[in-house]
Design a protein around this motif. Structure first.
Motif, PDB file in Angstrom:
ATOM      1  N   VAL A  96      74.583 -17.773  -8.987  1.00 35.02           N
ATOM      2  CA  VAL A  96      73.059 -17.715  -9.369  1.00 35.02           C
ATOM      3  C   VAL A  96      73.002 -16.544 -10.303  1.00 35.02           C
ATOM      4  O   VAL A  96      73.544 -15.349 -10.284  1.00 35.02           O
ATOM      5  CB  VAL A  96      72.388 -17.337  -8.113  1.00 35.02           C
ATOM      6  N   ARG A  97      71.712 -16.447 -11.100  1.00 38.26           N
ATOM      7  CA  ARG A  97      71.410 -15.656 -12.081  1.00 38.26           C
ATOM      8  C   ARG A  97      69.894 -15.029 -11.370  1.00 38.26           C
ATOM      9  O   ARG A  97      69.440 -14.179 -12.433  1.00 38.26           O
ATOM     10  CB  ARG A  97      71.376 -16.171 -13.452  1.00 38.26           C
ATOM     11  N   PHE A 102      66.555 -19.666  -3.749  1.00 40.85           N
ATOM     12  CA  PHE A 102      65.972 -20.608  -2.930  1.00 40.85           C
ATOM     13  C   PHE A 102      66.967 -21.617  -2.887  1.00 40.85           C
ATOM     14  O   PHE A 102      67.363 -22.163  -3.619  1.00 40.85           O
ATOM     15  CB  PHE A 102      64.686 -21.079  -3.603  1.00 40.85           C
ATOM     16  N   VAL A 103      67.285 -21.916  -1.406  1.00 38.68           N
ATOM     17  CA  VAL A 103      68.280 -23.021  -1.112  1.00 38.68           C
ATOM     18  C   VAL A 103      67.758 -23.950  -0.366  1.00 38.68           C
ATOM     19  O   VAL A 103      66.871 -23.736   0.704  1.00 38.68           O
ATOM     20  CB  VAL A 103      69.227 -22.213  -0.020  1.00 38.68           C
ATOM     21  N   ALA A 127      60.319  -8.749   2.982  1.00 42.45           N
ATOM     22  CA  ALA A 127      61.296  -9.314   3.603  1.00 42.45           C
ATOM     23  C   ALA A 127      62.594  -9.838   2.490  1.00 42.45           C
ATOM     24  O   ALA A 127      62.380  -9.854   1.367  1.00 42.45           O
ATOM     25  CB  ALA A 127      61.227 -10.492   4.567  1.00 42.45           C
ATOM     26  N   ASP A 128      63.913  -9.797   3.074  1.00 39.52           N
ATOM     27  CA  ASP A 128      64.971  -9.903   2.280  1.00 39.52           C
ATOM     28  C   ASP A 128      65.144 -11.660   2.440  1.00 39.52           C
ATOM     29  O   ASP A 128      65.991 -12.413   1.648  1.00 39.52           O
ATOM     30  CB  ASP A 128      66.332  -9.233   2.534  1.00 39.52           C
ATOM     31  N   VAL A 129      65.065 -11.997   3.709  1.00 39.47           N
ATOM     32  CA  VAL A 129      64.947 -13.413   3.893  1.00 39.47           C
ATOM     33  C   VAL A 129      63.993 -14.087   4.461  1.00 39.47           C
ATOM     34  O   VAL A 129      63.144 -13.522   5.447  1.00 39.47           O
ATOM     35  CB  VAL A 129      66.271 -13.615   4.980  1.00 39.47           C
ATOM     36  N   VAL A 130      63.559 -15.394   3.962  1.00 39.56           N
ATOM     37  CA  VAL A 130      62.484 -16.115   4.702  1.00 39.56           C
ATOM     38  C   VAL A 130      62.871 -17.274   4.943  1.00 39.56           C
ATOM     39  O   VAL A 130      63.360 -18.337   4.190  1.00 39.56           O
ATOM     40  CB  VAL A 130      61.194 -16.159   3.608  1.00 39.56           C
ATOM     41  N   TYR A 131      63.438 -17.354   6.380  1.00 39.35           N
ATOM     42  CA  TYR A 131      64.007 -18.857   6.586  1.00 39.35           C
ATOM     43  C   TYR A 131      63.185 -19.926   7.289  1.00 39.35           C
ATOM     44  O   TYR A 131      62.302 -19.699   8.151  1.00 39.35           O
ATOM     45  CB  TYR A 131      65.362 -18.597   7.440  1.00 39.35           C
ATOM     46  N   SER A 174      67.009 -12.676  -1.023  1.00 37.52           N
ATOM     47  CA  SER A 174      67.076 -11.784  -2.142  1.00 37.52           C
ATOM     48  C   SER A 174      68.634 -11.826  -2.565  1.00 37.52           C
ATOM     49  O   SER A 174      69.191 -12.316  -2.141  1.00 37.52           O
ATOM     50  CB  SER A 174      66.633 -10.535  -1.874  1.00 37.52           C
ATOM     51  N   ARG A 175      68.561 -11.449  -3.891  1.00 38.65           N
ATOM     52  CA  ARG A 175      69.832 -11.729  -4.622  1.00 38.65           C
ATOM     53  C   ARG A 175      71.107 -10.845  -3.632  1.00 38.65           C
ATOM     54  O   ARG A 175      72.278 -11.058  -3.764  1.00 38.65           O
ATOM     55  CB  ARG A 175      69.841 -11.086  -5.928  1.00 38.65           C
ATOM     56  N   ARG A 176      70.557  -9.609  -3.192  1.00 40.88           N
ATOM     57  CA  ARG A 176      71.710  -8.870  -2.598  1.00 40.88           C
ATOM     58  C   ARG A 176      72.132  -9.647  -1.435  1.00 40.88           C
ATOM     59  O   ARG A 176      73.221  -9.486  -1.158  1.00 40.88           O
ATOM     60  CB  ARG A 176      71.086  -7.593  -2.177  1.00 40.88           C
ATOM     61  N   ILE A 177      71.468 -10.407  -0.908  1.00 39.84           N
ATOM     62  CA  ILE A 177      71.757 -11.307   0.166  1.00 39.84           C
ATOM     63  C   ILE A 177      72.867 -12.388  -0.054  1.00 39.84           C
ATOM     64  O   ILE A 177      73.999 -12.380   0.378  1.00 39.84           O
ATOM     65  CB  ILE A 177      70.558 -11.853   1.143  1.00 39.84           C
ATOM     66  N   SER A 178      72.420 -13.127  -1.117  1.00 38.16           N
ATOM     67  CA  SER A 178      73.141 -14.199  -1.501  1.00 38.16           C
ATOM     68  C   SER A 178      74.512 -13.687  -2.200  1.00 38.16           C
ATOM     69  O   SER A 178      75.671 -14.248  -1.893  1.00 38.16           O
ATOM     70  CB  SER A 178      72.425 -14.936  -2.528  1.00 38.16           C
ATOM     71  N   ASP A 179      74.473 -12.734  -2.880  1.00 37.16           N
ATOM     72  CA  ASP A 179      75.797 -11.878  -3.489  1.00 37.16           C
ATOM     73  C   ASP A 179      76.750 -11.595  -2.399  1.00 37.16           C
ATOM     74  O   ASP A 179      77.795 -11.895  -2.501  1.00 37.16           O
ATOM     75  CB  ASP A 179      75.472 -10.602  -4.151  1.00 37.16           C
TER      76      ASP A 179
END
Ligand code: UDP
Ligand code: MG
Length: 323
Positions: A96-97, A102-103, A127-131, A174-179
């Motif tokens: 991702v860039r 969004f998954v 929030a860092d994640v919205v599930y 957020s990108r930090r979570i996905s990284d």
């Protein structure tokens, strides 16, 4: 994860959408149309739609590349074979860039149109994640809904990490979570648990799961069992602790039986040899249960270490300023 080293993606976009696709040829066109429409109205042109072909054997790849021909925002990744949903998703996360990721699934069971509202929820609650949390599951069979519900609840009571119930991989993060998740090297991946284990603020977004747009489920019973095993074995030591629990539970009962056999030997008529056999069985079984629980505890610790999950993740550091 190797891809990360090769590509070094630069953060330039507001949004990346990641969709793992396995034998979804009939739905790709509609998927791309709806994802692009939703992304365009949420963030404008600054998004990418990453479609990961997880070793499909039908025309999925052809359908994806046909979209690339007229849509500049689509990125296609083709895996060398079928690795399974969770690994395919990881391959997408590693590429991702976007600043926000969004998954969703390729079958449109999770409506792409919720993107705008989920972005809003993320912004509002910082929030860092919205599930996505399923209020209802229109497209799924009674068997699937019941086993899934049981699975989430069993998992909830057997792990220390708060893995939300009735939430799949449909989410905004957020990108930090996905990284962090893309870089976790563990092989048997249960991504929703891994995301929960990262921490930060994670909030639910209730939604109604739709019918599959086209095709049939790519999660047959065998894959569902494998997936459940990955979740339990990866996030809970409950099975390894079984012998400790058994030893603890049986301790009083076995001591009781031992006392009774000595009493019977002393004051009742018993077959010669019965008492000594009973006592030996009890002593040996207790010893075995205790030895197994000690070994289980060590194996569990070794297993967790081999996962190489980060020991801790820092949210922020602040320092006092000198005048
Ligand atoms: N999928 C995948 N690899 C697989 C199995 C599934 O990439 O080996 C994808 C599939 O194309 C879909 C998502 O994972 O985008 C979820 O699969 P599915 O919708 O079949 O699961 P269900 O909703 O029935 O649980
Ligand atoms: Mg589905």
């Amino acid at each position: 994860m190797q891809q990360n080293d090769q590509q070094q993606p630069t953060d330039i976009l507001p949004l990346s959408i990641v969709v793992p696709c396995f034998n979804e040829e009939t739905g790709i066109k509609e998927l791309v149309r709806r994802c692009c429409g939703s992304a365009l109205s949420a963030v404008g042109e600054g998004y990418e739609l990453i479609l990961v072909d997880d070793g499909s054997t039908d025309g999925t790849w052809a359908a994806i590349t046909a979209e690339i021909a007229h849509r500049a925002n689509v990125v296609a990744i083709k895996l060398s074979r079928n690795y399974g949903h969770q690994v395919a998703l990881t391959a997408g996360l590693a590429a991702v860039r976007g600043r926000v990721v969004f998954v969703l699934d390729a079958d449109l069971q999770d409506p792409p149109e919720l993107l705008g509202a989920m972005l809003e929820a993320m912004r509002e609650s910082r929030a860092d994640v919205v599930y996505g949390q399923r209020r209802s599951r229109a497209g799924d069979s009674w068997f699937k809904t019941t086993t899934a519900s049981l699975f989430y609840r069993l998992l909830e009571i057997s792990t220390d990490i708060l893995i939300p119930v009735d939430a799949g991989d449909f989410r905004l993060m957020s990108r930090r979570i996905s990284d962090i998740v893309a870089q976790m090297p563990e092989r048997d991946r249960f991504i929703r648990g891994m995301i929960a284990s990262v921490g930060f603020k994670q909030i639910p977004f209730p939604y109604d799961r739709q019918q599959r747009y086209a095709g049939s489920t790519k999660y047959p019973l065998s894959k569902m069992i494998r997936f459940a095993a990955d979740a339990f074995l990866g996030f809970s030591m409950a099975l390894l602790r079984f012998s400790s629990l058994a030893a603890f539970g049986l301790l009083l009962a076995l001591i009781g039986v031992a006392i009774y056999s000595i009493y019977a030997w002393a004051s009742l008529e018993v077959v010669p040899g019965w008492t000594s056999i009973m006592i030996s069985i009890i002593v040996v079984s207790l010893f075995q249960l205790i030895a197994l629980s000690v070994i289980g505890e060590y194996v569990g610790r070794i297993y967790l270490s081999t996962k190489n999950r980060p020991l801790f993740i820092i949210d922020a550091i602040e320092r006092g300023t000198t005048q």
